[in-house]
Design a protein around this motif. Structure first.
Motif, PDB file in Angstrom:
ATOM      1  N   ALA A  31       0.637  -1.136   0.043  1.00 27.82           N
ATOM      2  CA  ALA A  31      -0.019   0.020   0.023  1.00 27.82           C
ATOM      3  C   ALA A  31       0.695   1.301   0.039  1.00 27.82           C
ATOM      4  O   ALA A  31       1.937   1.204   0.587  1.00 27.82           O
ATOM      5  CB  ALA A  31      -0.914  -0.113   1.119  1.00 27.82           C
TER       6      ALA A  31
ATOM      7  N   ILE B 185       2.886  -2.006   7.980  1.00 30.14           N
ATOM      8  CA  ILE B 185       1.485  -1.658   7.678  1.00 30.14           C
ATOM      9  C   ILE B 185       1.415  -1.722   6.302  1.00 30.14           C
ATOM     10  O   ILE B 185       0.329  -1.945   5.817  1.00 30.14           O
ATOM     11  CB  ILE B 185       1.220  -0.343   8.409  1.00 30.14           C
TER      12      ILE B 185
ATOM     13  N   PRO C 188      -2.207  -4.158   5.585  1.00 29.46           N
ATOM     14  CA  PRO C 188      -2.764  -2.927   6.139  1.00 29.46           C
ATOM     15  C   PRO C 188      -3.803  -3.690   7.453  1.00 29.46           C
ATOM     16  O   PRO C 188      -3.935  -2.958   8.230  1.00 29.46           O
ATOM     17  CB  PRO C 188      -3.809  -2.589   5.096  1.00 29.46           C
TER      18      PRO C 188
ATOM     19  N   TYR D  59      -4.030   4.638  11.888  1.00 27.49           N
ATOM     20  CA  TYR D  59      -4.124   4.677  10.584  1.00 27.49           C
ATOM     21  C   TYR D  59      -5.413   4.266  10.209  1.00 27.49           C
ATOM     22  O   TYR D  59      -6.174   3.554  10.850  1.00 27.49           O
ATOM     23  CB  TYR D  59      -2.939   4.259   9.796  1.00 27.49           C
TER      24      TYR D  59
ATOM     25  N   ALA E 275      -6.982   2.306   6.331  1.00 27.97           N
ATOM     26  CA  ALA E 275      -6.591   1.908   4.939  1.00 27.97           C
ATOM     27  C   ALA E 275      -8.052   2.112   4.043  1.00 27.97           C
ATOM     28  O   ALA E 275      -9.106   1.965   4.648  1.00 27.97           O
ATOM     29  CB  ALA E 275      -6.224   0.431   4.948  1.00 27.97           C
TER      30      ALA E 275
ATOM     31  N   GLY F   9      -7.370  -1.328   0.535  1.00 25.21           N
ATOM     32  CA  GLY F   9      -6.031  -1.680   1.136  1.00 25.21           C
ATOM     33  C   GLY F   9      -4.844  -0.999   0.330  1.00 25.21           C
ATOM     34  O   GLY F   9      -3.803  -1.414   0.420  1.00 25.21           O
TER      35      GLY F   9
ATOM     36  N   ILE G 248      -2.696   3.833   2.441  1.00 28.18           N
ATOM     37  CA  ILE G 248      -2.887   3.908   4.018  1.00 28.18           C
ATOM     38  C   ILE G 248      -2.821   5.409   4.483  1.00 28.18           C
ATOM     39  O   ILE G 248      -1.822   5.950   3.951  1.00 28.18           O
ATOM     40  CB  ILE G 248      -1.469   3.158   4.834  1.00 28.18           C
TER      41      ILE G 248
END
Length: 79
Positions: A6, A36, A40, A63, A65, A69, A72
């Motif tokens: 991402a 991450i 995600p 965060y 998403a 995804g 982010i």
């Protein structure tokens, strides 16, 4: 075929937090953001919210998403 990572973007508040971090703390944050971006779903959902929280090695990131995804959006960082 490997899973696509991402794209990580930062909310204005998180950008201010990043600007205040020392280089050593930025280096600690990088692997957390990489984790991450790679997955995600790694963080746990915050109650009644689209936000997720992930903690790793003394770093906390809040965060959300996008639906697929692919993006982010980091809302908060704590190192």
């Amino acid at each position: 075929m490997p899973k696509r990572r991402a794209l990580v973007t930062f909310h204005e508040t998180a950008e201010r937090q990043l600007a205040a971090l020392a280089d050593g703390n930025l280096a600690r944050l990088d692997p957390v953001l990489d984790a991450i971006a790679a997955d995600p779903e790694i963080g746990w959902p915050l109650a009644d919210s689209l936000l997720r929280e992930h903690q790793q090695d003394g770093v906390r990131v809040i965060y959300y998403a996008t639906t697929l995804g692919t993006i982010i959006a980091v809302a908060y960082v704590e190192v």
